[in-house]
Design a protein around this motif. Structure first.
Motif, PDB file in Angstrom:
ATOM      1  N   LEU A 108       0.842  -1.192   0.000  1.00  0.00           N
ATOM      2  CA  LEU A 108       0.000   0.000   0.000  1.00  0.00           C
ATOM      3  C   LEU A 108       0.875   1.239   0.000  1.00  0.00           C
ATOM      4  CD1 LEU A 108      -2.856  -0.843   2.541  1.00  0.00           C
ATOM      5  CD2 LEU A 108      -2.668  -1.385   0.129  1.00  0.00           C
ATOM      6  N   LEU A 132       5.346   1.830  13.526  1.00  0.00           N
ATOM      7  CA  LEU A 132       4.384   0.757  13.288  1.00  0.00           C
ATOM      8  C   LEU A 132       4.545  -0.337  14.334  1.00  0.00           C
ATOM      9  CD1 LEU A 132       4.751   1.028   9.513  1.00  0.00           C
ATOM     10  CD2 LEU A 132       2.507   0.840  10.573  1.00  0.00           C
ATOM     11  N   ALA A 133       3.458  -1.030  14.604  1.00  0.00           N
ATOM     12  CA  ALA A 133       3.462  -2.058  15.646  1.00  0.00           C
ATOM     13  C   ALA A 133       4.250  -3.283  15.192  1.00  0.00           C
ATOM     14  CB  ALA A 133       2.032  -2.459  15.987  1.00  0.00           C
ATOM     15  N   TYR A 186       3.810   0.385   2.319  1.00  0.00           N
ATOM     16  CA  TYR A 186       3.554  -0.477   3.464  1.00  0.00           C
ATOM     17  C   TYR A 186       3.284  -1.856   2.887  1.00  0.00           C
ATOM     18  CZ  TYR A 186       0.522  -2.496   7.113  1.00  0.00           C
ATOM     19  OH  TYR A 186      -0.073  -3.320   8.030  1.00  0.00           O
ATOM     20  N   PHE A 235       2.915  -6.135   3.248  1.00  0.00           N
ATOM     21  CA  PHE A 235       2.539  -7.206   4.187  1.00  0.00           C
ATOM     22  C   PHE A 235       1.919  -8.361   3.413  1.00  0.00           C
ATOM     23  CE2 PHE A 235      -1.961  -6.124   3.962  1.00  0.00           C
ATOM     24  CZ  PHE A 235      -1.909  -4.796   3.548  1.00  0.00           C
ATOM     25  N   SER A 262      -1.081 -10.753   3.208  1.00  0.00           N
ATOM     26  CA  SER A 262      -2.449 -10.640   3.687  1.00  0.00           C
ATOM     27  C   SER A 262      -3.252 -11.887   3.343  1.00  0.00           C
ATOM     28  CB  SER A 262      -3.101  -9.414   3.047  1.00  0.00           C
ATOM     29  OG  SER A 262      -4.383  -9.229   3.567  1.00  0.00           O
ATOM     30  N   ILE A 281      -6.638 -13.009   2.431  1.00  0.00           N
ATOM     31  CA  ILE A 281      -7.870 -12.381   1.943  1.00  0.00           C
ATOM     32  C   ILE A 281      -8.889 -13.459   1.603  1.00  0.00           C
ATOM     33  CG2 ILE A 281      -8.813 -10.836   0.201  1.00  0.00           C
ATOM     34  CD1 ILE A 281      -5.823 -10.001  -0.236  1.00  0.00           C
ATOM     35  N   PHE A 287     -13.745  -7.738  15.744  1.00  0.00           N
ATOM     36  CA  PHE A 287     -12.436  -8.321  16.045  1.00  0.00           C
ATOM     37  C   PHE A 287     -11.870  -7.716  17.322  1.00  0.00           C
ATOM     38  CE2 PHE A 287     -12.826  -8.722  11.464  1.00  0.00           C
ATOM     39  CZ  PHE A 287     -12.365  -9.996  11.229  1.00  0.00           C
ATOM     40  N   ILE A 334      -8.171  -7.112  19.120  1.00  0.00           N
ATOM     41  CA  ILE A 334      -6.757  -7.146  18.771  1.00  0.00           C
ATOM     42  C   ILE A 334      -6.010  -7.679  19.981  1.00  0.00           C
ATOM     43  CG2 ILE A 334      -4.812  -5.846  17.848  1.00  0.00           C
ATOM     44  CD1 ILE A 334      -7.352  -5.862  16.097  1.00  0.00           C
ATOM     45  N   ALA A 381      -5.772 -10.153  14.979  1.00  0.00           N
ATOM     46  CA  ALA A 381      -7.181  -9.742  14.993  1.00  0.00           C
ATOM     47  C   ALA A 381      -8.009 -11.004  15.136  1.00  0.00           C
ATOM     48  CB  ALA A 381      -7.532  -9.001  13.711  1.00  0.00           C
ATOM     49  N   TYR A 396      -8.181  -4.754   3.162  1.00  0.00           N
ATOM     50  CA  TYR A 396      -7.305  -5.650   3.922  1.00  0.00           C
ATOM     51  C   TYR A 396      -7.533  -5.430   5.411  1.00  0.00           C
ATOM     52  CZ  TYR A 396      -4.849  -5.571  -0.557  1.00  0.00           C
ATOM     53  OH  TYR A 396      -4.525  -5.643  -1.890  1.00  0.00           O
ATOM     54  N   LEU A 397      -7.364  -6.474   6.164  1.00  0.00           N
ATOM     55  CA  LEU A 397      -7.533  -6.369   7.610  1.00  0.00           C
ATOM     56  C   LEU A 397      -6.302  -5.776   8.280  1.00  0.00           C
ATOM     57  CD1 LEU A 397      -9.097  -7.054  10.222  1.00  0.00           C
ATOM     58  CD2 LEU A 397      -8.281  -9.390  10.034  1.00  0.00           C
ATOM     59  N   GLU A 398      -5.117  -6.155   7.806  1.00  0.00           N
ATOM     60  CA  GLU A 398      -3.869  -5.829   8.498  1.00  0.00           C
ATOM     61  C   GLU A 398      -3.653  -4.328   8.718  1.00  0.00           C
ATOM     62  OE1 GLU A 398      -4.256  -7.911   6.027  1.00  0.00           O
ATOM     63  OE2 GLU A 398      -3.552  -9.878   6.660  1.00  0.00           O
ATOM     64  N   PRO A 399      -3.873  -3.471   7.709  1.00  0.00           N
ATOM     65  CA  PRO A 399      -3.646  -2.037   7.945  1.00  0.00           C
ATOM     66  C   PRO A 399      -4.550  -1.485   9.045  1.00  0.00           C
ATOM     67  CG  PRO A 399      -3.821  -2.493   5.594  1.00  0.00           C
ATOM     68  CD  PRO A 399      -4.210  -3.751   6.306  1.00  0.00           C
ATOM     69  N   VAL A 435      -5.566  -3.171  11.643  1.00  0.00           N
ATOM     70  CA  VAL A 435      -5.018  -3.619  12.926  1.00  0.00           C
ATOM     71  C   VAL A 435      -3.983  -2.600  13.399  1.00  0.00           C
ATOM     72  CG1 VAL A 435      -3.654  -5.424  14.077  1.00  0.00           C
ATOM     73  CG2 VAL A 435      -5.474  -6.064  12.503  1.00  0.00           C
ATOM     74  N   GLU A 436      -3.169  -2.121  12.460  1.00  0.00           N
ATOM     75  CA  GLU A 436      -2.177  -1.081  12.795  1.00  0.00           C
ATOM     76  C   GLU A 436      -2.866   0.183  13.299  1.00  0.00           C
ATOM     77  OE1 GLU A 436       1.037  -1.423  12.714  1.00  0.00           O
ATOM     78  OE2 GLU A 436       1.101  -3.388  11.770  1.00  0.00           O
ATOM     79  N   TYR A 491     -13.159  -4.445   5.483  1.00  0.00           N
ATOM     80  CA  TYR A 491     -13.181  -4.288   6.942  1.00  0.00           C
ATOM     81  C   TYR A 491     -13.371  -2.817   7.309  1.00  0.00           C
ATOM     82  CZ  TYR A 491     -11.127  -8.878   6.376  1.00  0.00           C
ATOM     83  OH  TYR A 491     -10.916 -10.187   6.002  1.00  0.00           O
TER      84      TYR A 491
END
Lengths: 489, 326, 326, 489
Positions: B243, B253-254, B300, B302, B304, B306, C236, C238, C305, D424-427, D429-430, D473
């Motif tokens: 992204l 970022l975590a 960004y 990752f 994913s 989906i 969800f 976290i 999540a 997407y779910l991941e962003p 979550v951040e 999401y």
């Protein structure tokens, strides 16, 4: 053997609730806030239904059940426009009810009194009346059926605390067994931290043949296999269960016969270190209810004495139950809510099984023999793995699955099914990516299941108002031999 | 014999699964002198004999894998004679019917035998499957398949319309499965088929009206613990997502999934491992993303999971019930 | 007035939402001399006047937030007089009924006004909501609430059982919403209420039998594009997860989510940020995990999540249909 | 205004399919493999139904529709035991059908012929006959209704290629609008890469008042707002739409009035660089069908001329449609499959809207004026943001939402709703983790929606066999002022 025998573990089932108890003469059990002796169950056929009438077991006639069902038939749509707070319309107090119970008045009678003392009951629709009656009957009349334990029934024990079995649900466990291609005579390697539920389910499907190798983290840690006890497996079946510590894995990676000696040496080393560690575990087991009774059986299974007092499990589970989510169960009466709370408490107290009062204890058998037997079985298990005699690999644990998976795949023959269950999605994404990258899995599939229950009643059919949001995730694939073979065409 | 026990190598008479692609598997029975045509070229049966199951076979235009069949692979590759049950529902049925080695099961109808193979795996060698099919030709085909798969001794295929004529079984089975247009017509007969000590029943119906009538009939016949469920498999694709950061990301970022500032080369190599998953589309995607790199250096990135956009929305309702000591 | 437009500061007469916790919100109307008791202590209404919405308020035993109400917050905090509709379904209803400023809508019944508030937000200031309720007391309460919220000019609350007496509207509305035990009885009347140029209808029913009768009746009355749907929110949580590596991990992990070898201190700080989410349980969890660190140095850590285990499994079926030029 | 006007964008709707066309005299359109002139639609009331009869528009009578419905009523359960391969039982070839069509034979007549030439039709159950008829009618008789575009209808355009709108589904878009608290007069900041669908839906809910600020990555890139055109928004509504490039963000972070000059300078710089970049975009737009016709309107909206030829979108979408998943759509006849394929191709060809043949073109207006206007509006938007006059923030884009979210939150007043949509779910979550950590959001919630459609027919009620696996999401919360205020109690 259709009758209940002394020593059997049996399931008490009522509605969506199951509990397991071992049948012993002179033993009192707690079930749904009642305390009673189970002596009269011994000799009765499985599938019999009983009622607890003022603390005593009474055989329940089928007709009554049917009658109760027929009461609940009315049309929806009638309006309860005047009903807001049902509780305040009841003239009888909780104390009144307790007093009646103490006086030995039957549940049926109590319900009659409740109806007479309800200001709103007569104004309710037929449907609401039936609903009210059903609720009160569930509360004040204790009827249950005694059944032979099956994975399906035993699983219900955990339905309110799925965290104890890594959120496994019937749909995911069933797929784990089927996609694992487990059948009579299978050699299965399994890693599970589901209280022994997966182990027991696998063993049942193996029908007394094949080898079931439970891979455990190391020789020193105890693993919980509590659920194995519930199934009344004959000794011959239990003999097929092996335990193999993953920290002794290096001993089987060398292929020479010589390493067997090495391996044994290694194992000895591991075992001696275990000596000091297991001591507190054993000590703890003495206040673990009747679990020590079955310790002899367990010994021959090849494991150390195992314990259900896995604290991390309990707290994990608590975390999962107290989630700050939004979906609230729709209980409209405060009283009902109250009951749920109490049930929950009891559940945690009893761990997974039923609480038992009394029951004699046996002294632990010769510890040296036990250790020798264990070592022997461990060695056998190592040989099965090394000789690539496994038919399937199944993971359902709270450990990171990836290293276990990648290590074990070395020892799995091609064209064998692998099933990795995890309550988290992310670790399986890692596994998926690795398998894909290395090209060592066919029909690779990552999935979850949407599992939904329905209420099917005349004019009132709909999905249940509450459901489980997750039953975990499954990764399934078939191993392959990635080397290309040229053949005639 | 390849259905009864895991084997190492391929013999004549074995049924094997030629795995050509994820949704392209062919079951073949290894016979002398036969040749199988695949889109990657021909495969001589005799050349497979003695080979290990799971082997990668080079054909003239590509390679295929040869797998030992499991009921799950069979379900994905079997010749359809009817609508079939898939493994998500099948797993649930086997589990909820409490099946295990030694169980005796009545099934109507046999259909394409998708469920039958999973039942047989679970109940053999000491159990028995009594399967009923009203369609003569399908009966014959099923019988032939069971024979080819070495399962004949565990199964009896009966040509009969159980809706009209019933199971004609007297307290013999542990479990009954009904996949019929009007399951309610067979419930009394199913009850009579179930052992005196009790047993389980399952009906599979696509429409809720069928479920309603079945539940009523089950209740009338003293079946208890009547439960209707639905199981839907939701599959995930793993996609490497990238992204664009349209604003400089000064936010730490975590722990999870993010190599910020991931360059083009690095990504390329990572994506290669994913290319096999989606062939043509992803290469387009790469191009499109590469173009964006010109204007934005920061991405960004990752992996994913989906859910597939198109998924099975319904298969059928599964109704389970118990019959206790009767 | 706080429902009609976003405001900056609190005035007398405003309805505000006292946010005490995720599932604990209290709506109060700011009045002179009033005091609100919360579990964190008392809040004098007058002390809120002039404060900015969204302010964190210190009470004697903790703090609360004071929020401007939106229909979504109202739905979570309103006094229940009936079962109410929640925002997932409400959003779908507003969208599928094509509502926008200026729309004229008929609603039966009013119930607790959960949906009404969302409709009013969307259709004001030029639209009108004609809402019908057969329960007298509920009618009065609804009327009072709408007045308190400054919405009276956009809504007419009528005390009537539309099932028996119909809407009595002559080609006046753009959309009709029915949440009644027997919606099919009002469909002919709804048709007559819809503008000649056409409009939309929605019925909400918990049971499939009601849906079946409604669909039949809609079809009979020349409604088209009849669609029945269900929307379920899946929330969800976290969670910072830490999985033990029981074997040394020599496998290089992919781009995503994994600080292998994450030590105890580092985790502790990361987990702190999560502690607010789940209070007591997580602290137990931390302890349990810390114990494990003794035997295993390597852990696989990631933010996950996780769908909430207990979720709403069903609210009702939403049936939508169009009536074209008629 | 209940009649179709020249210049209106209208929706052609049949079953689950929608397409948008602009009404122009003398213009031919393609719809569902038919080509016809739309002249006769002008002046007809919205909601009218038409049939294409041998290339000509014919008004369709309501009764026919009803008749078709009644045919489909039969009981299930009857068995089609002899039906396996329906196609081979048809004596008429595709060529025969094409020939009949060329000869101008009506769809009804063709279906009659098909039935007569089917060997199996008479042997089918009533239900199967109806199903067959319905399928053939859909293929050979083109009936559609002309409707005024609404977000609901326009969304249907994308139902087969959700990747174009970031997988938004009706359920997620509807929640985005509601949780965003968008209403008459709202000031909304939005980031969207959904072809303008979100923008248009927001604008409609604002009812001609308030400010709608679209945040775009930078001044040089074009953004696709194609869907905005479909709604026939009056000029006054469009005047409320602003565009603000995020790369000029630094210009509004200084609070002094002086910075306005700075900002303008910055903007000028950006704009001049844009000059060279937009050139090819404009060139491309000339072969973009009728999009240049509306360019004048768009200019006043304050944007550059926008283009739907977003290639990355298309390929992304293709990737999403060709997923190697397992759920296969259940089309049992090869012919039907064929149709689907063709439809899909057409869909991609036409992008989201309907393809139009002919139609006059206008020259682009004065580019300098356009640039000045754009700059002016950009400045206004910056002021609204800086002055904290936003009522809600809505993100639905293919960019990483976290930096945008954290930057914009600085400018959002407290007690304002924020909705972040992501496929997407991941962003998310951040984002969730950051908001939680900083304590700047209340009612923080991360969710997805299970959206399911049902077939409701007598004796044949069930959820649809195919469904959407994901609609993306949503992260929703309310902003707060984290500074504690002490008040009297």
């Amino acid at each position: 053997m259709t009758d209940i025998q002394e020593g059997d573990h049996v399931v008490f089932k009522r509605d969506g609730l199951s509990r397991v108890y071992q049948m012993r003469r002179n033993r009192e059990v707690y079930f749904e806030r009642s305390k009673f002796k189970v002596d009269d169950l011994i000799g009765q056929p499985y599938g019999s239904t009983f009622e607890i009438d003022r603390g005593k077991l009474v055989k329940f006639e089928q007709e009554k059940v049917v009658q109760l069902k027929e009461t609940i038939s009315s049309l929806p749509g009638a309006d309860n426009r005047n009903l807001l707070d049902a509780e305040s319309n009841q003239k009888m107090s909780k104390d009144d009810i307790m007093k009646m119970k103490d006086e030995g008045i039957t549940g049926e009678k109590i319900i009659e009194e409740l109806i007479e003392n309800s200001e709103t009951f007569k104004g309710k629709t037929e449907f609401s009346q039936a609903k009210y009656l059903k609720k009160k009957k569930k509360k004040h009349i204790l009827v249950f059926t005694v059944l032979r334990p099956t994975p399906r029934l035993v699983m219900e024990i955990f339905s309110k605390e799925p965290g104890k079995i890594c959120n496994l649900r019937p749909d995911t466990l069933s797929q784990l067994l089927n996609y694992g291609n487990v059948m009579y005579g299978s050699n299965v390697a399994v890693v599970e931290t589901c209280q022994g539920l997966v182990l027991a389910s696998l063993l049942q499907r193996m029908g007394g043949e094949g080898k079931l190798i439970q891979l455990v983290p190391n020789t020193s840690n105890s693993v919980c296999r509590q659920v194995m006890d519930y199934f009344n497996f004959p000794k011959e079946h239990l003999d097929n269960v092996y335990m193999f510590p993953l920290d002794t894995f290096s001993t089987i990676t060398d292929d020479t016969e010589e390493t067997d000696g090495n391996s044994a040496a290694n194992l000895n080393l591991e075992t001696s270190s275990e000596k000091t560690v297991t001591a507190p575990t054993d000590a703890a087991s003495t206040d673990g209810g009747d679990s020590s009774i079955d310790s002899k059986t367990l010994m021959t299974v090849g494991g150390v004495l195992v314990e259900s007092s896995d604290k991390s499990d309990q707290s994990e589970n608590a975390a999962l139950l107290n989630i700050p989510g939004k979906a609230a169960p729709s209980t409209d009466v405060a009283e009902a809510n109250d009951v749920t709370m109490k049930d929950n408490d009891a559940l945690i107290e009893n761990a997974a099984g039923g609480e038992v009062i009394g029951g004699k204890r046996q002294l632990p058998p010769n510890r040296d023999l036990q250790r020798q037997l264990k070592l022997q079985k461990q060695k056998e298990a190592g040989q099965i793995i090394r000789n690539k005699q496994l038919d399937s690999l199944i993971l359902a644990c709270k450990y990171n699955p990836l290293p276990i998976l990648m290590t074990m795949l070395e020892f799995l023959p091609p064209s064998r099914p692998v099933v990795v269950y995890c309550q988290y999605l992310e670790p399986l994404v890692e596994c998926y990516t690795q398998i894909k990258k290395k090209g060592i899995g066919l029909q690779l599939r990552l999935s979850e299941t949407w599992f939904r229950e329905y209420q099917v009643l005349p004019q009132r059919t709909h999905p249940l108002m509450n459901m489980s949001g997750t039953g975990g995730y499954l990764l399934t694939f078939m191993t392959v031999q990635p080397v290309i073979e040229k053949v005639q065409s | 014999m390849s259905f009864r026990k895991m084997k190492d190598t391929i013999d004549y008479g074995d049924t094997v699964i030629l795995h050509i692609g994820y949704d392209n598997m062919l079951p073949i029975m290894i016979a002398k002198g036969e040749t199988m045509q695949t889109k990657f070229g021909a495969v001589k049966h005799s050349s497979l004999v003695g080979k290990q199951y799971g082997t990668k076979i080079q054909c003239s235009k590509g390679w295929v894998f040869v797998l030992q069949p499991t009921p799950e692979l069979w379900t994905l590759s079997l010749p359809h004679r009817t609508q079939i049950l898939y493994s998500t529902d099948i797993s649930m049925i086997i589990f909820q019917l409490d099946l295990k080695p030694g169980s005796i099961v009545a099934e109507a109808g046999t259909g394409s035998g998708s469920l039958s193979h999973a039942i047989l795996r679970t109940i053999q060698p000491s159990g028995q499957l009594l399967t009923f099919e009203f369609h003569g030709e399908r009966c014959d085909k099923a019988r032939q398949e069971f024979a080819e798969h070495g399962l004949s001794e565990f199964v009896t295929v009966t040509h009969r319309d159980v809706c009209g004529e019933g199971f004609q079984l007297d307290h013999l089975v542990d479990a009954v499965f009904l996949d019929l247009p009007k399951p309610w017509e067979c419930i009394a007969s199913a009850k009579n088929a179930i052992k005196r000590e009790g047993g389980r029943i399952c009906t599979f119906s696509p429409c809720i009206e069928q479920v309603q009538r079945s539940c009523e009939e089950l209740s009338k016949n003293n079946f208890t613990d009547i439960v209707t469920v639905e199981c839907l498999a939701r599959n995930f694709n793993i996609q490497y997502a990238k992204l664009q950061n349209v604003l400089p990301s000064d936010v730490p970022l975590a722990a999870n999934g993010d190599s910020v500032n991931c360059g083009t080369e690095e990504d390329e190599s990572k994506q290669k491992s994913h290319k096999k998953v989606k062939k043509a589309p992803e290469s387009f995607l790469n191009k499109a993303q590469d173009n964006q790199v010109k204007t934005a250096v920061h991405n960004y990135c990752f992996s994913s999971a989906i859910p597939t956009i198109a998924m099975q929305g319904h298969t059928g309702f599964l109704t389970f019930a118990s019959l206790y000591y009767h």
